[in-house]
Design an enzyme around this catalytic site. Structure first.
Site, PDB file in Angstrom:
ATOM      1  N   HIS A  78       0.836  -1.204   0.000  1.00  0.00           N
ATOM      2  CA  HIS A  78       0.000   0.000   0.000  1.00  0.00           C
ATOM      3  C   HIS A  78       0.872   1.257   0.000  1.00  0.00           C
ATOM      4  O   HIS A  78       0.544   2.255  -0.640  1.00  0.00           O
ATOM      5  CB  HIS A  78      -0.925   0.000   1.209  1.00  0.00           C
ATOM      6  CG  HIS A  78      -1.891  -1.143   1.232  1.00  0.00           C
ATOM      7  ND1 HIS A  78      -2.830  -1.335   0.254  1.00  0.00           N
ATOM      8  CD2 HIS A  78      -2.053  -2.165   2.109  1.00  0.00           C
ATOM      9  CE1 HIS A  78      -3.536  -2.414   0.523  1.00  0.00           C
ATOM     10  NE2 HIS A  78      -3.090  -2.942   1.646  1.00  0.00           N
ATOM     11  N   CYS A  79       1.987   1.194   0.737  1.00  0.00           N
ATOM     12  CA  CYS A  79       2.912   2.335   0.775  1.00  0.00           C
ATOM     13  C   CYS A  79       3.553   2.554  -0.590  1.00  0.00           C
ATOM     14  O   CYS A  79       3.700   3.690  -1.053  1.00  0.00           O
ATOM     15  CB  CYS A  79       4.001   2.103   1.821  1.00  0.00           C
ATOM     16  SG  CYS A  79       3.386   1.790   3.497  1.00  0.00           S
TER      17      CYS A  79
END
Length: 529
Positions: A78-79
């Site tokens: 997600h990062c």
């Protein structure tokens, strides 16, 4: 040639070994350099994003009025997905000379900062204002570049434009399809402050504020009032501030969300987020074919019925040949069923249908009121039972046959509620078949399944897939939700123990010496490995 190659490698081996030693020296120096940098409070940037660590964090807070910090893990998917949008937002804010800046912290390396700010999942974004380190604000915006920029802009500048006179107010009202103006006798009072707080969070609306007496008079107001101005439906909607209770932030937010929608919405790809985001408890749907002029004329009575239910029922037109075609299976419908009406209770997805469609405004109003008063039973979907529904180890249930099978007092019935498209359901399908095969000769046990996308039950609502329920034999309508591991052996223990999982004794393990410390930090809970 092969012989020459072997000799070459033999000659080059010592030389290559020497280069490796030199490389190790270089690597050691680079490591020492990075350690020295980490101890410094110097702030480096990557794509206009400040790179922070334990030793420069305080400096970054003191030098930046508004600092949005992303706490990330290098391995977090997600990062990695957020990184380009975060950098683009940082660049846009930098280019417009905004006092807002973006920064990032590798929380797996900077564990002291991660612990200080309670980071338990990635990415976590927190806003630090005016150097305040003790009360950062959680990020609540969209995770894309424009969402981040708008969220920061609303906090960097005034959340509402100050309107001084009738000319500026009129220009402001006409500038967009939707604008909100707060009229307050005292812009420094509690009610006005609550209004500004709402404006900070509602990024999709433009806010103005006024306190001049001439503006109160121009818009027909005598007391503190929030006004929503629209270029559709009613031109001006007033929300007076209660003198005793003041202005409730949550209630104002709800009212603005509800009244920002058109009285009758059309279901499209662009409006779907608005329709579901307004959190209106009931949706009244008119399914029609927009290519038919006769069906289009039905919108007049539909709209006339909508006025009395704003905020309680949202009226939506669904084109069965357009974007609405995708939702027809949810209602068990085909395009040929149009025109028709359905009312949906959003809390539990219960659907209600007229005995005979009547598109007059009075009939629609009467039907809706009867549903709200609890006088109409929901319309439940049911597929037709297959002819061989009970010929295989796994029995196939539908809405029409569920009651007689699940609540048979002589049987213990274990039911899987599934969706055909659900990957988790597909993954456990083999285990469910094996379980049914194992118990196929047991007269008192039934293993069954029901497609919950095509079948609905009056008193059982399925919220996720797969859901497993056990209906024990005996009198009464009992139901036990299975929450154990989804494998054949655990299922069997559950069945053999009459609908409960036996408590396992705690495993006895040998006490070993603690392992040596690891070089790489462990990921925090709540994120992917």
């Amino acid at each position: 040639l092969l012989w020459l190659l072997v000799l070459s490698l033999a000659w080059l081996g010592p030389a290559l070994g020497g280069e490796e030693k030199d490389g190790e020296v270089v690597e050691e120096k680079e490591k020492e350099k990075k350690e020295d940098e980490a101890l410094s409070d110097e702030i480096k940037e990557e794509d206009n994003v400040l790179v922070l660590h334990e030793h420069n964090f305080a400096r970054a807070l003191s030098e930046n009025q508004l600092l949005l910090v992303e706490f990330y893990a290098p391995w977090c998917g997600h990062c990695q997905q957020l990184a380009p949008a975060f950098a683009q937002a940082a660049t846009e804010l930098r280019n417009e000379s905004s006092p807002a800046r973006l920064a990032k912290v590798d929380a797996t390396a900077q564990t002291a900062l991660a612990n200080e700010f309670g980071i338990t999942s990635y990415p976590t974004l927190k806003l630090f204002r005016d150097g305040n380190r003790t009360h950062p604000l959680a990020y609540t915006g969209r995770m894309d570049s424009q969402g981040i920029v708008r969220w920061m802009q609303r906090r960097a500048g005034p959340s509402a434009t100050l309107l001084q006179d009738t000319d500026t107010a009129a220009a402001f009202v006409n500038s967009q399809d939707l604008v909100v103006i707060g009229f307050f006798k005292d812009l420094k009072g509690e009610a006005a402050q609550a209004f500004f707080d709402v404006a900070v969070e509602m990024l999709d609306l433009t806010f103005g504020a006024a306190e001049a007496a001439e503006l109160f008079q121009a818009y027909g107001l005598s007391a503190d009032t929030v006004c929503l101005f629209k270029k559709f439906d009613e031109r001006q909607t007033n929300f007076p501030v209660d003198p005793a209770r003041g202005l409730d932030r949550a209630e104002l937010t709800r009212l603005l969300r509800v009244h920002s929608l058109k009285l009758v919405m059309e279901f499209t790809n662009e409006t779907s987020n608005q329709i579901f985001g307004a959190k209106i408890p009931h949706h009244m749907l008119l399914f029609l074919n927009k290519s038919s002029s006769e069906q289009l004329s039905l919108r007049d009575g539909f709209r006339a019925a909508a006025n009395g239910f704003r905020g309680e029922v949202l009226f939506v037109v669904v084109d069965v040949t357009g974007h609405g075609a995708d939702v027809l299976p949810f209602f068990g419908m085909t395009p040929d069923d149009a025109p028709t009406l359905r009312l949906v209770k959003m809390q539990n997805n219960r659907k209600y249908q007229m005995e005979q469609d009547d598109f007059s405004a009075s009939a629609i109003r009467s039907f809706i009121q009867a549903v709200l008063d609890g006088k109409v039973k929901p319309h439940l979907l049911s597929a037709e039972p297959p002819e061989d529904w009970d010929m295989q180890p796994v029995k196939v249930l539908v809405g029409k046959t569920f009651e007689q099978v699940a609540f048979d007092e002589t049987k213990n019935v274990f039911v899987k509620f599934y969706a055909p498209w659900c990957p988790h359901c597909q993954a456990m399908a083999a285990a469910w078949e094996e379980l049914a095969e194992r118990y196929k000769d047991r007269e008192d046990i039934v293993i069954a399944e029901m497609d919950s996308t095509a079948n609905e039950l009056e008193n059982i609502t399925i919220h996720g897939f797969p859901t497993l329920h056990y209906f024990p034999a005996g009198p009464g309508r009992k139901m036990v939700e299975y929450k154990g591991t989804r494998d054949v052996e655990t299922f069997s223990k559950f069945l053999d123990n009459r609908g409960t999982l036996p408590e396992e004794p705690p495993p006895v393990s040998e006490v070993r010496d603690p392992p040596p410390p690891q070089d790489s930090p462990q990921p925090l809970l709540g994120e992917e490995m």
